[in-house]
Structure formats: C-alpha cells, structure tokens
Write a protein that holds these residues in place. Sequence first.
Motif, PDB file in Angstrom:
ATOM      1  N   THR A 192      95.767  14.579  94.624  1.00 54.19           N
ATOM      2  CA  THR A 192      96.321  15.305  95.781  1.00 54.19           C
ATOM      3  C   THR A 192      97.145  14.404  96.689  1.00 54.19           C
ATOM      4  O   THR A 192      97.902  14.889  97.525  1.00 54.19           O
ATOM      5  N   LYS A 211      87.229  23.262  93.699  1.00 54.52           N
ATOM      6  CA  LYS A 211      87.759  24.527  93.165  1.00 54.52           C
ATOM      7  C   LYS A 211      88.350  25.377  94.276  1.00 54.52           C
ATOM      8  O   LYS A 211      89.377  26.028  94.087  1.00 54.52           O
ATOM      9  N   GLU A 212      87.705  25.380  95.439  1.00 52.78           N
ATOM     10  CA  GLU A 212      88.235  26.151  96.578  1.00 52.78           C
ATOM     11  C   GLU A 212      89.612  25.621  96.980  1.00 52.78           C
ATOM     12  O   GLU A 212      90.523  26.370  97.279  1.00 52.78           O
ATOM     13  N   GLN A 213      89.761  24.303  96.964  1.00 52.45           N
ATOM     14  CA  GLN A 213      91.008  23.688  97.426  1.00 52.45           C
ATOM     15  C   GLN A 213      92.085  23.654  96.343  1.00 52.45           C
ATOM     16  O   GLN A 213      93.269  23.771  96.631  1.00 52.45           O
ATOM     17  N   MET A 214      91.676  23.435  95.072  1.00 51.76           N
ATOM     18  CA  MET A 214      92.651  23.147  94.017  1.00 51.76           C
ATOM     19  C   MET A 214      92.594  24.133  92.852  1.00 51.76           C
ATOM     20  O   MET A 214      93.343  23.991  91.884  1.00 51.76           O
ATOM     21  N   GLY A 215      91.672  25.090  92.935  1.00 48.98           N
ATOM     22  CA  GLY A 215      91.545  26.075  91.857  1.00 48.98           C
ATOM     23  C   GLY A 215      90.806  25.510  90.644  1.00 48.98           C
ATOM     24  O   GLY A 215      90.515  24.307  90.576  1.00 48.98           O
ATOM     25  N   ASP A 216      90.522  26.384  89.676  1.00 51.70           N
ATOM     26  CA  ASP A 216      89.798  25.955  88.474  1.00 51.70           C
ATOM     27  C   ASP A 216      90.602  24.937  87.667  1.00 51.70           C
ATOM     28  O   ASP A 216      90.057  23.986  87.110  1.00 51.70           O
ATOM     29  N   ASP A 217      91.933  25.140  87.614  1.00 52.20           N
ATOM     30  CA  ASP A 217      92.788  24.186  86.892  1.00 52.20           C
ATOM     31  C   ASP A 217      92.713  22.809  87.535  1.00 52.20           C
ATOM     32  O   ASP A 217      92.669  21.785  86.854  1.00 52.20           O
ATOM     33  N   GLY A 218      92.739  22.823  88.860  1.00 44.36           N
ATOM     34  CA  GLY A 218      92.653  21.557  89.608  1.00 44.36           C
ATOM     35  C   GLY A 218      91.353  20.840  89.291  1.00 44.36           C
ATOM     36  O   GLY A 218      91.335  19.624  89.081  1.00 44.36           O
ATOM     37  N   TRP A 219      90.260  21.600  89.243  1.00 41.60           N
ATOM     38  CA  TRP A 219      88.953  20.998  88.925  1.00 41.60           C
ATOM     39  C   TRP A 219      88.998  20.374  87.529  1.00 41.60           C
ATOM     40  O   TRP A 219      88.496  19.264  87.312  1.00 41.60           O
ATOM     41  N   GLU A 230      82.062  20.203  93.422  1.00 43.81           N
ATOM     42  CA  GLU A 230      82.806  21.050  92.469  1.00 43.81           C
ATOM     43  C   GLU A 230      83.309  22.317  93.175  1.00 43.81           C
ATOM     44  O   GLU A 230      84.482  22.689  93.048  1.00 43.81           O
TER      45      GLU A 230
END
Length: 182
Positions: free
Chosen positions: A58, A14-22, A10
């Motif tokens: 992705t 989140k680091e790679q895709m942000g909270d929205d991505g998660w 998780e």
Amino acid sequence: MYGLVNKAVEGFVKEQMGDDGWAKVCAKAGLNDPTFISMDSYPDSVTYDIVGAASELTGLDGATILEGFGRYWMLYTAEEGYGPLLEMTGTNVHEFLENLNIMHSRIRSTFDELRPPDFEVTDATDDTLLLHYRTERPGLAPMCVGILHGLAERFDQKITVEHRDKKDEGADHDTFFVTVVG
Ligand code: HEM
C-alpha cells in the motif's frame, strides 16, 4: 500471537484492500492461503510479516497500518463474543484502562500461552491520564494509539493521544498522554 489477533488482521486487510488484496499480502508474506484458528498460538513473525507485506503493497508505513488495525480490533473483539467482557471492564476510557490488566488476565483461562502487554495508569486528573505500556514485543505502540481511539468511540468520548516516551528511541517503555476533550 494468538490466531484471534491474526484473524482480526485478516479482517482489517480485507476491509481495506478486499479479498484480492489479502491474497496479495499473503503471497508477499510467504503465507499460503492461511486459515487462522483463534485459540491457536502462532509465531509473532506471522503477524509482523503480514503488516510488513501490507505496508509494502500500500505504501503506507507500518505504524499507520497498526493504528488502523487497533481501531478495528475494538470492533472485531466486540463482535467475536468479547462484548460482555468489554462491558465488564469499564464504562469510560479511564475506568477501562485501569482494568485492562485484569481483562487480559481473565482471558488467560482460554489462551493459556498468552503473553499480554502490561498497562499502568498514573497522573490521572478528571480529563487526563498517563498510560504506561510495557511489552516484550517491539513496534506495537501505534496499535495502542488505534485501540485507544477505538475505545473512545465505543464510549462516545473524544480523546487526543500524545505518544510521549518511546521505547524505540531509548526510553524504558512507551507512555501515552491521553486527554478527554469531549
Ligand atoms: C475484549 C478485548 C480484548 C481481547 C479479547 C484481547 C486479547 C488479546 C490477545 C489474545 C492478544 C495476543 C497476545 C498473545 O498472543 O500472547 C492481545 C494482545 C494485545 N492487546 Fe489485547 N485484548 C483486548 C483488548 C485490548 C485493549 C482494550 C488494549 C488496549 C490498548 C489491548 C492491547 C493489546 C496489545 C497492545 C497487544 C499486542 C501484544 C503486545 O503488546 O505485546 N488489548 N490481546
């Protein structure tokens, strides 16, 4: 897989895709806003589904995601209270890998349903070694490659990793030829 691993996945997503991505990854994986507990054990399918969903969203292949996650895992465990354990396990890549099974068995006292992988070092010279990786779980060899690079960064070493024997291509187990180049 234990929640500790899923929480790290998780954090990485989140680091790679942000909270929205998660949130999108969870929706695609059919998980409804999950809250992972480090000490709880979850079906392996949860972890695989998250990686699969991140891959679809992705366009990166699962192996690339797992390798990135492996690097992240070393930073994550150091920050989540496992720094002293990491320090006791070794002061360079070779020494650490020799003690990796002992390290995983030490944490069995906290994770009583742990099904850890098995590692063995053979053919070691001053700057090369062959690492054998045995596990009941498929497809996680790229995670090992990422962890190995994360380990080298931890010790300020530079390494190359060649994935030699591949279980998913019929070998008995996976092997990695590791060379310390600096
Ligand atoms: C303090 C550091 C570490 C901790 C706390 C830790 C802990 C864990 C835990 C809890 C699991 C899940 C197993 C399960 O749920 O049954 C796991 C899996 C795994 N660990 Fe470690 N680990 C650490 C370092 C490492 C290192 C340095 C490697 C080196 C390659 C490694 C390789 C793996 C792999 C590949 C898996 C996936 C499971 C499998 O292959 O079957 N771990 N670890």
